[in-house]
Structure formats: structure tokens, C-alpha cells
Design a protein around this motif. Structure first.
Motif, PDB file in Angstrom:
ATOM      1  N   ASP A  44       0.694  -7.267  -3.105  1.00 43.14           N
ATOM      2  CA  ASP A  44       0.498  -6.105  -1.880  1.00 43.14           C
ATOM      3  C   ASP A  44       0.360  -6.580  -0.555  1.00 43.14           C
ATOM      4  N   ILE A  45       0.011  -5.561   0.400  1.00 47.26           N
ATOM      5  CA  ILE A  45      -0.090  -5.774   1.730  1.00 47.26           C
ATOM      6  C   ILE A  45      -1.394  -6.857   1.778  1.00 47.26           C
ATOM      7  N   TYR A  46      -2.316  -6.910   0.905  1.00 48.73           N
ATOM      8  CA  TYR A  46      -3.341  -7.916   1.138  1.00 48.73           C
ATOM      9  C   TYR A  46      -3.063  -9.078   0.437  1.00 48.73           C
ATOM     10  N   GLY A  47      -2.022  -9.293  -0.284  1.00 52.36           N
ATOM     11  CA  GLY A  47      -1.916 -10.642  -0.654  1.00 52.36           C
ATOM     12  C   GLY A  47      -2.221 -10.780  -2.181  1.00 52.36           C
ATOM     13  N   LYS A  48      -2.656  -9.548  -2.899  1.00 52.35           N
ATOM     14  CA  LYS A  48      -3.221  -9.543  -4.131  1.00 52.35           C
ATOM     15  C   LYS A  48      -2.000  -9.125  -4.878  1.00 52.35           C
ATOM     16  N   PRO A  49      -1.844  -9.602  -6.317  1.00 49.52           N
ATOM     17  CA  PRO A  49      -1.040  -9.224  -7.231  1.00 49.52           C
ATOM     18  C   PRO A  49      -0.919  -7.689  -7.534  1.00 49.52           C
ATOM     19  N   LYS A  50       0.191  -7.117  -7.531  1.00 48.79           N
ATOM     20  CA  LYS A  50       0.338  -5.731  -7.798  1.00 48.79           C
ATOM     21  C   LYS A  50       0.195  -5.519  -9.308  1.00 48.79           C
ATOM     22  N   GLU A  51      -0.566  -4.643  -9.632  1.00 52.38           N
ATOM     23  CA  GLU A  51      -0.952  -4.272 -10.951  1.00 52.38           C
ATOM     24  C   GLU A  51      -0.599  -2.739 -11.234  1.00 52.38           C
ATOM     25  N   LYS A  52      -0.938  -2.281 -12.289  1.00 50.64           N
ATOM     26  CA  LYS A  52      -0.702  -0.851 -12.544  1.00 50.64           C
ATOM     27  C   LYS A  52      -1.365   0.138 -11.548  1.00 50.64           C
ATOM     28  N   THR A  79     -12.156  -0.541   5.907  1.00 47.45           N
ATOM     29  CA  THR A  79     -10.692  -1.144   5.837  1.00 47.45           C
ATOM     30  C   THR A  79     -10.571  -2.495   6.216  1.00 47.45           C
ATOM     31  N   GLU A  80      -9.506  -3.113   5.640  1.00 47.24           N
ATOM     32  CA  GLU A  80      -9.464  -4.672   5.983  1.00 47.24           C
ATOM     33  C   GLU A  80      -8.162  -4.563   6.794  1.00 47.24           C
ATOM     34  N   VAL A  81      -7.679  -5.788   7.595  1.00 46.77           N
ATOM     35  CA  VAL A  81      -6.600  -5.871   8.138  1.00 46.77           C
ATOM     36  C   VAL A  81      -5.763  -6.550   6.967  1.00 46.77           C
ATOM     37  N   SER A  82      -4.624  -5.695   6.873  1.00 53.19           N
ATOM     38  CA  SER A  82      -3.644  -6.034   5.886  1.00 53.19           C
ATOM     39  C   SER A  82      -2.255  -6.996   6.876  1.00 53.19           C
ATOM     40  N   ILE A  83      -1.574  -7.554   5.989  1.00 54.47           N
ATOM     41  CA  ILE A  83      -0.427  -8.031   6.737  1.00 54.47           C
ATOM     42  C   ILE A  83       0.496  -7.298   7.479  1.00 54.47           C
ATOM     43  N   ALA A  88     -17.389   2.619  14.049  1.00 57.14           N
ATOM     44  CA  ALA A  88     -17.411   2.380  12.525  1.00 57.14           C
ATOM     45  C   ALA A  88     -16.097   2.146  12.159  1.00 57.14           C
ATOM     46  N   ASN A  89     -15.391   2.852  13.056  1.00 59.81           N
ATOM     47  CA  ASN A  89     -13.845   2.832  12.667  1.00 59.81           C
ATOM     48  C   ASN A  89     -13.011   1.746  13.103  1.00 59.81           C
ATOM     49  N   THR A  90     -13.463   1.347  13.951  1.00 57.17           N
ATOM     50  CA  THR A  90     -12.708   0.130  14.839  1.00 57.17           C
ATOM     51  C   THR A  90     -12.236  -1.027  14.126  1.00 57.17           C
ATOM     52  N   THR A  91     -11.175  -1.643  13.905  1.00 57.43           N
ATOM     53  CA  THR A  91     -10.550  -2.756  13.558  1.00 57.43           C
ATOM     54  C   THR A  91     -10.289  -3.830  14.248  1.00 57.43           C
ATOM     55  N   TRP A  92      -9.665  -3.496  15.438  1.00 53.51           N
ATOM     56  CA  TRP A  92      -9.060  -4.638  16.350  1.00 53.51           C
ATOM     57  C   TRP A  92     -10.183  -4.644  17.535  1.00 53.51           C
ATOM     58  N   LEU A 109      -4.047 -16.357   8.412  1.00 54.26           N
ATOM     59  CA  LEU A 109      -4.548 -15.862   9.641  1.00 54.26           C
ATOM     60  C   LEU A 109      -5.205 -14.121   9.617  1.00 54.26           C
ATOM     61  N   VAL A 110      -4.446 -13.495   8.350  1.00 53.61           N
ATOM     62  CA  VAL A 110      -5.157 -12.356   8.047  1.00 53.61           C
ATOM     63  C   VAL A 110      -6.619 -12.428   7.242  1.00 53.61           C
ATOM     64  N   LYS A 111      -6.471 -13.562   6.649  1.00 55.57           N
ATOM     65  CA  LYS A 111      -7.726 -14.216   6.141  1.00 55.57           C
ATOM     66  C   LYS A 111      -8.979 -14.132   7.112  1.00 55.57           C
TER      67      LYS A 111
END
Length: 126
Positions: free
Chosen positions: A109-117, A70-74, A6-10, A34-36
Motif C-alpha cells: 500500500d501507500i505506506y509500504g505495508k503488504p496489502k491484505e484483505k 495521518t501519516e505521510v504516505s509515498i 492538529a491537522n498540519t502535516t507539512w 525518506l517517508v519513514k
């Protein structure tokens, strides 16, 4: 499901994609493509294997609940390149420096999303 899966990513499929598609001449935008692809494949693997997120204890409601996957981040992808011997330590450091500059310039951020507060990371009750 094997213990710990359940915790495996790779998963091996993700390693294969990374090995097949990684190119040191790619732009950071292409890194995010590639991350996507890695995340799409990871989500499909989790669906196919019926993998559920790990359980967590919520101190707010005093209950056990499923956490989020968790997702794969850059940055996770960059460290995986080193881990799977697709780059040397010097190149990893260069990737991380370039990423840091790019993230500040683009305010992402590390997921390519705009940083907000600052948002509460684990507040699943809202």
C-alpha cells in the motif's frame, strides 16, 4: 497551539528534510526510507508540541473520540515535491506511474505495508 495545527502535516522541518534529501535518482525503496524519516520527524514534532489528534464523532458508539493522526504516505510525499516546487508536473506523473507499477508488483500500500484483505479503516473499537 495555533488553530488548525492538529491537522498540519507539512511543518517547515519536514519541508526542509524533503528539500535537503530528495534526489530524482533515488529508488522507490529509498523513497520509503525518506517517508519513514519524514514520519519519524512528524511524530516527534507532534510529541514536542503536545499536538493531539482531532476529535471525531463515532457513529457506532455515538461518542466524540480522538481520531488517528495521518501519516505521510509515498504519494503524499510525491505531491509535496510538486507543491514545494521540487519537481515538475511531468515528473510527478512519472513518479505516480512508477509507484503504481511497483505497488502492484510488490503488493504493497501507500505506506509500504503488504496489502491484505480490505480492513475497516476507522473501526477503532476492535
Amino acid at each position: 497551539m495555533p488553530a488548525g495545527q492538529a491537522n498540519t502535516t507539512w511543518f517547515p522541518e519536514l519541508k526542509d528534510i524533503l528539500k535537503e534529501k530528495w534526489n530524482s535518482k533515488m529508488s522507490i525503496e529509498q523513497h520509503f526510507d525518506l517517508v519513514k524519516e519524514l514520519n519519524n520527524t512528524l511524530n516527534q514534532i507532534r510529541t514536542d508540541l503536545n499536538i493531539q489528534p482531532p476529535m471525531m464523532w463515532c457513529p457506532k458508539c455515538q461518542k466524540r473520540e480522538r481520531s488517528r493522526f495521518t501519516e505521510v504516505s509515498i504519494t503524499a510525499m510525491y505531491y509535496a515535491l510538486k507543491r514545494f516546487e521540487l519537481c515538475k508536473d511531468d515528473y510527478l506523473k512519472k513518479l505516480l506511474r512508477d509507484w503504481k507499477k511497483h505497488s502492484k508488483t510488490e503488493n504493497i500500500d501507500i505506506y509500504g505495508k503488504p496489502k491484505e484483505k480490505e480492513e475497516k479503516m476507522n473501526d477503532i473499537h476492535d
